[in-house]
Design a protein around this motif. Structure first.
Motif, mmCIF file in Angstrom:
data_model
loop_
_atom_site.group_PDB
_atom_site.id
_atom_site.type_symbol
_atom_site.label_atom_id
_atom_site.label_comp_id
_atom_site.label_asym_id
_atom_site.label_seq_id
_atom_site.Cartn_x
_atom_site.Cartn_y
_atom_site.Cartn_z
ATOM 1 N N VAL A 11 0.852 -1.199 0.000
ATOM 2 C CA VAL A 11 0.000 0.000 0.000
ATOM 3 C C VAL A 11 0.889 1.250 0.000
ATOM 4 O O VAL A 11 0.647 2.209 -0.738
ATOM 5 N N CYS A 12 1.922 1.226 0.817
ATOM 6 C CA CYS A 12 2.842 2.382 0.878
ATOM 7 C C CYS A 12 3.587 2.545 -0.445
ATOM 8 O O CYS A 12 3.804 3.652 -0.925
ATOM 9 N N CYS B 32 1.428 4.254 -2.843
ATOM 10 C CA CYS B 32 0.758 5.464 -2.344
ATOM 11 C C CYS B 32 1.322 6.689 -3.082
ATOM 12 O O CYS B 32 2.535 6.897 -3.118
ATOM 13 N N LYS C 297 1.848 10.173 -0.079
ATOM 14 C CA LYS C 297 2.797 10.093 1.044
ATOM 15 C C LYS C 297 2.438 11.132 2.128
ATOM 16 O O LYS C 297 3.298 11.868 2.625
ATOM 17 N N ASP C 298 1.179 11.182 2.443
ATOM 18 C CA ASP C 298 0.715 12.189 3.414
ATOM 19 C C ASP C 298 1.331 12.010 4.792
ATOM 20 O O ASP C 298 1.434 12.969 5.562
ATOM 21 N N CYS C 299 1.708 10.792 5.122
ATOM 22 C CA CYS C 299 2.310 10.567 6.438
ATOM 23 C C CYS C 299 3.574 11.416 6.589
ATOM 24 O O CYS C 299 3.887 11.893 7.671
ATOM 25 N N PHE D 246 9.506 8.688 7.294
ATOM 26 C CA PHE D 246 8.552 8.269 6.268
ATOM 27 C C PHE D 246 8.047 6.877 6.655
ATOM 28 O O PHE D 246 8.823 5.918 6.679
ATOM 29 N N MET D 247 6.781 6.804 6.983
ATOM 30 C CA MET D 247 6.245 5.542 7.506
ATOM 31 C C MET D 247 6.411 4.384 6.533
ATOM 32 O O MET D 247 6.541 3.223 6.939
ATOM 33 N N CYS E 2 -2.699 9.559 7.091
ATOM 34 C CA CYS E 2 -2.673 8.499 6.070
ATOM 35 C C CYS E 2 -4.060 8.288 5.446
ATOM 36 O O CYS E 2 -5.022 7.941 6.145
ATOM 37 N N PRO E 3 -4.166 8.462 4.137
ATOM 38 C CA PRO E 3 -5.482 8.335 3.503
ATOM 39 C C PRO E 3 -5.916 6.877 3.346
ATOM 40 O O PRO E 3 -7.076 6.608 3.046
ATOM 41 N N HIS E 4 -4.992 5.952 3.542
ATOM 42 C CA HIS E 4 -5.318 4.530 3.315
ATOM 43 C C HIS E 4 -5.447 3.749 4.623
ATOM 44 O O HIS E 4 -5.499 2.526 4.592
ATOM 45 N N ASN F 14 -3.346 2.952 6.788
ATOM 46 C CA ASN F 14 -2.351 1.870 6.671
ATOM 47 C C ASN F 14 -1.346 1.879 7.829
ATOM 48 O O ASN F 14 -0.281 1.300 7.722
ATOM 49 N N ILE F 15 -1.665 2.579 8.921
ATOM 50 C CA ILE F 15 -0.706 2.629 10.032
ATOM 51 C C ILE F 15 -1.347 2.025 11.276
ATOM 52 O O ILE F 15 -2.479 2.366 11.631
HETATM 53 S S1 SF4 Z 1 1.695 5.267 5.543
HETATM 54 FE FE1 SF4 Z 1 -0.096 5.904 4.397
HETATM 55 S S2 SF4 Z 1 0.403 7.919 3.607
HETATM 56 FE FE2 SF4 Z 1 2.316 6.965 4.227
HETATM 57 S S3 SF4 Z 1 3.095 6.029 2.382
HETATM 58 FE FE3 SF4 Z 1 1.954 4.479 3.479
HETATM 59 S S4 SF4 Z 1 -0.070 4.579 2.640
HETATM 60 FE FE4 SF4 Z 1 0.951 6.463 2.050
#
Ligand code: SF4
Ligand code: SF4
Ligand code: SF4
Length: 702
Positions: free
Chosen positions: A409-410, A413, A416-418, A433-434, A453-455, A457-458
């Motif tokens: 997912v990352c 992505c 990269k809003d994180c 950077f997550m 994070c829009p997905h 995913n954290i």
């Molecule tokens: S943590 Fe969320 S915002 Fe950051 S790269 Fe992964 S999916 Fe994208």
């Protein structure tokens, strides 16, 4: 490539010494074990300084609230020949005073003649004045040979300064309250049990050096954000401020108390809460929860809220947003600050100076504010704050982490809003950077990335301790020096509190003065003056920092030599293996601080009722007895257990590191690990020895 083969180990015979029963059959393990016992025996012979409980000083000066009162001297116990009391000899005559009626009443007994003592003070069997808790009271001019210190240092203690006789000149009230506790070290049986365990377990682990670094990064973890209520809470913008607001209020309260309250350290809540509870609790907390302190930290919260004019709104800050010179400075400001604050804390006795404790708190807020105004994001948290960097390195062994759920997912992505931030959350304050973050070190658990994070995913995970150092991780020279400094400072803190340190310090001071006099005919540098103690301490501290660093560099050189490989340099080994020192440092830190936590917690119970030392008793506990949570025996064995755990932890991490570095060369990995293990054994034995020494505690006594 030229290979230099050192005859350290022979290749293992199939099914030979791998067998744990080799101990009974006399294999290689048995030889190691026998050698270990020989080393123990040697230690036993040369370790007369280790005997802590037997020293008359320790028995006499031990905190009597925690130990049975000292027995009377033997000559008191021996039944005296039945001499009739003097008054019996003159029995036939009436007492002189009876002959003269109207004479003044008989003089009071000797103990009544003694000038009235301060409340809580008493006189022990040896005629020494003690506080209510049994601490020896050293007053100006009072000779006390039994402390075991040179006259000059006794005078320094009596005048209120351990290292610098003028240290307390500006706080006169403190000068009258210079108490010294000499805490006993761990007893010999605990010391040697620790030595045997360290040697035995080290070699047992070494015997099992067959395992490769097979474990992938997908270690066991429990995702806490599976619980919907917790996930909702973390995504709320009130999640962090709800915890920070009470902490900020408490922090500001501590600053005010430190500044306006009594400057007698034992009567002011600020130093006890800061140095005995927060700083020590931080180390315990980091092992369990990682960088939890950063999550609630008030130092950045205060300027952040003020500059954003909101607790929760995502607003830009009016900052110069300069780029921090990371490629030049990295975290060296934090390293220098850590060394400087350690020096300040010991030389100026910050733990016993309420106003200085408050000033340090204000300093951290101002520093954070300035860096927030000048640099983008939070340079304070990533590069300058020594507390964050120390807890960050320890947090690599923490049991809580924020991590991406799914790598793919990352990878796909786009936003990269994180890292960059979004209307829902700020960019990562520490430039993490997550999508690539594999360590806790720089993550302040601010949860901004979770919100951004829009997905979704954290995840917040619970995990076993140490996964960051057990797996491949980023390694850099500034981080390596910080890890080394943490290790050195944790041992140095213990060393600076033992009586031997003072002997060495005194000897060095005398040698410097004598050397100058011999060379120049005078003490040009002023080591004999009122600041001579501080200067000598500074020299010794520098030696204590540089000496072990040089020894560690030599150890890395030996490792490279033992590996027989030229492709992996000494510098690389220096950096890579520095992380393996962290478990030993963390567990020594915990062991050293166990005494403070379990013996001194009850001071808080008292001070909570009278935080300013103005004679209040808000909760009826201002006169509560000072009691220990655990007996000294329990604490001693807990300390030994912590040292042994840290040692084995360190050896295991070093084993994984050597397997990773020499994945294609098992024998090189074995040799490098053996050299590092010998170094670690010496470090852990030093830790045990330090714990076995009686320890002076400049205490904020009540
Ligand atoms: S943590 Fe969320 S915002 Fe950051 S790269 Fe992964 S999916 Fe994208
Ligand atoms: S790094 Fe320092 S300033 Fe930043 S949150 Fe952590 S403790 Fe606070
Ligand atoms: S934004 Fe995320 S990765 Fe960055 S410090 Fe905060 S919690 Fe850690």
């Amino acid at each position: 490539m030229t290979r230099r083969r050192l005859p350290i180990l022979q290749p293992r015979a199939e099914g030979g010494d791998e067998d744990p029963l080799a101990l009974l059959r006399g294999g290689r393990f048995a030889r190691w074990f026998a050698s270990s016992l020989a080393v123990v025996g040697l230690f036993w012979i040369v370790s007369d300084r280790v005997e802590a409980r037997d020293t008359a000083h320790a028995v006499v000066l031990v905190h009597t609230a925690l130990q049975a009162p000292p027995q009377p001297p033997i000559e008191d116990i021996t039944p005296a020949p039945p001499k009739p009391p003097i008054e019996d000899i003159t029995a036939p005559k009436p007492p002189v005073e009876d002959i003269k009626p109207g004479r003044a009443p008989p003089p009071p007994p000797i103990e009544d003649i003694t000038p009235p003592r301060k409340p809580g003070e008493s006189t022990d069997e040896f005629g020494r004045k003690r506080t209510g808790t049994g601490a020896l009271v050293l007053e100006e001019g009072e000779p006390d040979e039994s402390v075991g210190l040179p006259t000059q240092q006794r005078q320094e203690i009596a005048s209120g300064g351990f290292f610098d006789p003028t240290a307390f000149d500006d706080v006169k009230t403190v000068k009258k309250k210079a108490y010294v506790h000499l805490m006993p070290g761990i007893p010999n049986e605990a010391f040697f049990a620790g030595v045997v365990l360290i040697l035995l377990l080290s070699f047992s682990l070494f015997e099992r050096h067959g395992s490769r670094d097979k474990r992938a990064r997908n270690y066991w973890h429990l995702e806490l954000t599976r619980f919907a209520w917790l996930k909702r809470a973390i995504k709320s913008r009130w999640f962090q401020p709800a915890v920070q607001i009470p902490v900020v209020i408490a922090f500001l309260g501590v600053i005010v108390i430190g500044l306006i309250g009594s400057q007698e350290p034992g009567r002011n809540l600020a130093p006890v809460l800061t140095w005995n509870i927060w700083w020590i609790g931080l180390i315990f907390m980091v092992l369990l929860f990682g960088n939890l302190w950063c999550f609630m930290c008030p130092w950045t919260a205060i300027p952040d809220w003020i500059m954003r004019r909101s607790f929760t709104k995502v607003r830009p800050i009016a900052s110069l947003a300069k780029k921090y010179p990371r490629f030049k400075l990295w975290m060296w400001p934090a390293i220098v600050l850590f060394a400087f604050i350690t020096w300040l804390e010991i030389v100026f006795d910050a733990a016993n100076r309420p106003w200085l404790t408050s000033v340090l708190g204000i300093f951290m807020i101002l520093l954070s504010w300035v860096l927030l105004v000048v640099y983008e994001r939070k340079a304070m948290c990533r590069y300058v704050c020594y507390v964050g960097r120390v807890s960050g390195q320890y947090a690599m062994m923490g049991m809580v982490e924020l991590r991406r759920r799914d790598n793919d997912v990352c990878r796909h992505c786009a936003t990269k809003d994180c890292y960059r931030g979004s209307p829902r959350g700020y960019p990562c304050p520490t430039h993490e950077f997550m999508g690539a973050m594999n360590e806790n070190q720089y993550c302040t658990l601010c949860t901004e990335c979770v919100k951004s994070c829009p997905h979704d995913n954290i995840a917040l995970n619970l995990r076993p301790s140490g996964e960051d150092v057990l797996h491949a991780h980023r390694s850099r020279s500034d981080e390596a020096y910080m890890a080394l400094l943490i290790f050195i400072v944790s041992a140095f803190h213990g060393a600076a509190m033992i009586p031997l340190w003072m002997e060495w310090e005194n000897a060095l001071r005398t040698a410097i003065i004598d050397g100058q006099t011999a060379l120049f005919g005078a003490d040009l540098l002023g080591f004999g003056g009122s600041h001579g103690g501080t200067m000598t301490f500074t020299v010794m501290m520098l030696a204590c920092i540089l000496g072990p660093a040089v020894i560690y560099a030599a150890l890395c050189w030996l490792m490279r030599l033992a590996s027989g490989r030229r492709d992996i340099t000494t510098r690389k080994l220096f950096i890579k293996f520095s992380y393996t020192l962290l478990p030993i440092a963390l567990f020594y830190h915990l062991a050293h601080n166990a005494v403070h936590v379990f013996w001194e917690w009850s001071k808080v119970r008292r001070l909570i009722s009278d935080p300013l030392g103005w004679g209040h008793d808000f909760f009826g506990t201002a006169r509560a007895p000072l009691t220990a949570l655990w007996s000294p025996e329990t604490i001693w064995y807990v300390q030994v257990a912590l040292i042994v755990i840290g040692h084995i932890y360190g050896i295991y991490v070093a084993q994984r590191e050597s397997n990773r570095l020499y994945a294609d060369d098992r024998k090189a990995a074995l040799r490098v690990h053996l050299v590092m293990m010998v170094g670690m054994i010496l470090m852990s034995l030093l830790s045990l020895w330090l714990l076995a020494q009686p320890m002076f505690m400049r205490t904020a006594d009540l």
